[in-house]
Design a protein around this motif. Sequence first.
Motif, mmCIF file in Angstrom:
data_model
loop_
_atom_site.group_PDB
_atom_site.id
_atom_site.type_symbol
_atom_site.label_atom_id
_atom_site.label_comp_id
_atom_site.label_asym_id
_atom_site.label_seq_id
_atom_site.Cartn_x
_atom_site.Cartn_y
_atom_site.Cartn_z
ATOM 1 N N GLY A 271 79.541 16.917 33.841
ATOM 2 C CA GLY A 271 79.300 16.459 34.909
ATOM 3 C C GLY A 271 78.771 17.093 36.024
ATOM 4 O O GLY A 271 78.844 16.574 37.108
ATOM 5 N N THR A 272 78.223 18.138 35.462
ATOM 6 C CA THR A 272 77.823 19.060 36.675
ATOM 7 C C THR A 272 76.306 19.430 36.222
ATOM 8 O O THR A 272 75.829 19.317 34.984
ATOM 9 C CB THR A 272 78.405 20.564 36.971
ATOM 10 O OG1 THR A 272 78.500 20.912 35.786
ATOM 11 C CG2 THR A 272 79.841 20.044 37.331
ATOM 12 N N SER A 273 75.306 19.746 37.107
ATOM 13 C CA SER A 273 74.219 20.300 36.685
ATOM 14 C C SER A 273 73.978 21.638 37.613
ATOM 15 O O SER A 273 74.316 21.948 38.728
ATOM 16 C CB SER A 273 73.000 19.279 37.381
ATOM 17 O OG SER A 273 72.992 19.223 38.860
ATOM 18 N N GLU A 274 73.135 22.613 36.636
ATOM 19 C CA GLU A 274 73.197 23.892 37.083
ATOM 20 C C GLU A 274 71.557 24.257 36.886
ATOM 21 O O GLU A 274 71.083 24.340 35.896
ATOM 22 C CB GLU A 274 74.018 24.693 36.335
ATOM 23 C CG GLU A 274 73.852 26.227 36.731
ATOM 24 C CD GLU A 274 74.699 27.181 35.889
ATOM 25 O OE1 GLU A 274 74.649 28.474 36.222
ATOM 26 O OE2 GLU A 274 75.290 26.753 35.079
ATOM 27 N N PRO A 275 70.893 24.799 38.004
ATOM 28 C CA PRO A 275 69.594 25.236 38.041
ATOM 29 C C PRO A 275 69.462 26.552 36.995
ATOM 30 O O PRO A 275 70.241 27.243 36.913
ATOM 31 C CB PRO A 275 68.997 25.525 39.254
ATOM 32 C CG PRO A 275 69.915 24.611 40.238
ATOM 33 C CD PRO A 275 71.290 24.689 39.386
#
Length: 535
Positions: A271-275
Amino acid sequence: MTPSTPPSPTPAEAELLIARVLAGDAPPKEVGQLAALCKTHPAILETLVQHTLTERLLQTTLKDPHGTLFASEITLRLSPPPIVPFPPTPREDLPSRVHRSLRSQRWQQRLLQTAAALLCGGALLWTLSSNPAAARIERTEALGALSPIQSGRALQAGETLRFDAGFVSLRFQCGAQVLLEGPAELRIDDAWHGFLSKGRAVATVGRAARGFTLDGPGGRLVDLGTKFAVSVEPQKAMEVHVLEGLVEATAQGQNTPVRLTQNQALRLEGGTSEPLQTTDPSAFVTLLPPKSSAAPRFVHWSFEENSTRFLNRGNGLGGKNGQLQLHPAPGTPQTSALKGPFGNALSLQGNGTYAESPFRGIGGAAPRTVAFWVQVPSDFDPRQGYAIVSWGSRMQDGAAWQISINPVPEEGPVGRLRVGVNRGPVVGTTDLRDGRWHHCAVVLYGGPKADVSTHVLLYVDGILESALRKAVMPVQTDTESPLAHGIWIGRNLSITTNGKGPSFRGAIDEMFIFDSAMGQEEIQHLMQHNTPKRL
């Protein structure tokens, strides 16, 4: 005569006609009637477009009982997404320009014009026919002769592609092209939408297919006319790498998408996005080896001669420089012949004996295939893994080309087929340290940008290896400078002029070097018949 304008139907008649066509119940005559009306009645054309978009949303709703994907779809259309907090680049204003363009009146007009062109060209007959194919397989590579996945096969909505190794290139009905690398599992949801639950994929999306959507366990990717690569790991985390253009990514359970442009990457998990700091195009195969009907050019050493000189039995490469000269290590007897898969083979004892040809090999990033039989002893010493065959010059900057048995645990499993030098190896998965003969082939083929799209495929006993890919440096093999040497067999590139250093211990037979990229079928024919298939 000037064709007459179709009579204007009442709004109710137009709605009924559109409903029959979209449901697939209309005969070809009514489909043609609707096409003619759309050419002359903009209001009917706009109604058709809106109904088509609604159909897509309804399909999304039916496949998503919790409503998460439906809400994301509505959000993407009505709300401008935020800009991802990547470091500023000279292209940082591109997403906002593209975003405004997508929602401008000009884009809406282009959408209507595109729909009209599809109707007038007859594409609606395939698109809206009863039970139409949502996608079609264009090509396969290295799946095996008994695979049920065959080129030309139509794929219906709801169908799932599963395969353990190899590649499948398919085109969705919307026009988006997807190249899958196994092991992979992709569900075809509809003509604009797929779900990747395992494996690697590269999507190429032209202007007409903007909006193509690829979902996965980590979230959703909406392509806005670009090329992107995505991988789904066994732990169900997703990574997306944008190779060209613009992608909108939304983490699972979230409603706010993140926009990615060229050379940006994102990890979607939990449920998260990390560059990610950098993209890794070398981890993805973006196209398959080109097919050619021309007879291949190659050098070939069969090692039949019981002497220190081996003839070039190939065709079109090497010429008078194609012979191979054996250089026994000082104080050692001449290497004796060994029985190989096809006649005699070259036996090397790891004592510094090697063979050399004046032919300098294939240069730059040009396509090539190197195929041979190898026998590695079960008491293999990693110091004797280098090198089966090599050419070029410097090891540090991709100017050399070397195929070995991997001796470095930090770079991959020991005893496996390996290609590359220094910081850029590709290592296979089959342990060759069993004292048996194995057929090996290494294929290099370049993409449109050879510095980032050059790919290496490894085959052992005719089967594509699930290679462990590292950060493969650009291939620019040096065959022109004074530092470049001819082809060496059995000698490591790091050996100095005094001859000291590791050298190969094992046996080699039927060495072929082609100036083209070969597919699995050709490699298997070579393995079985010891001659190229197209001769």
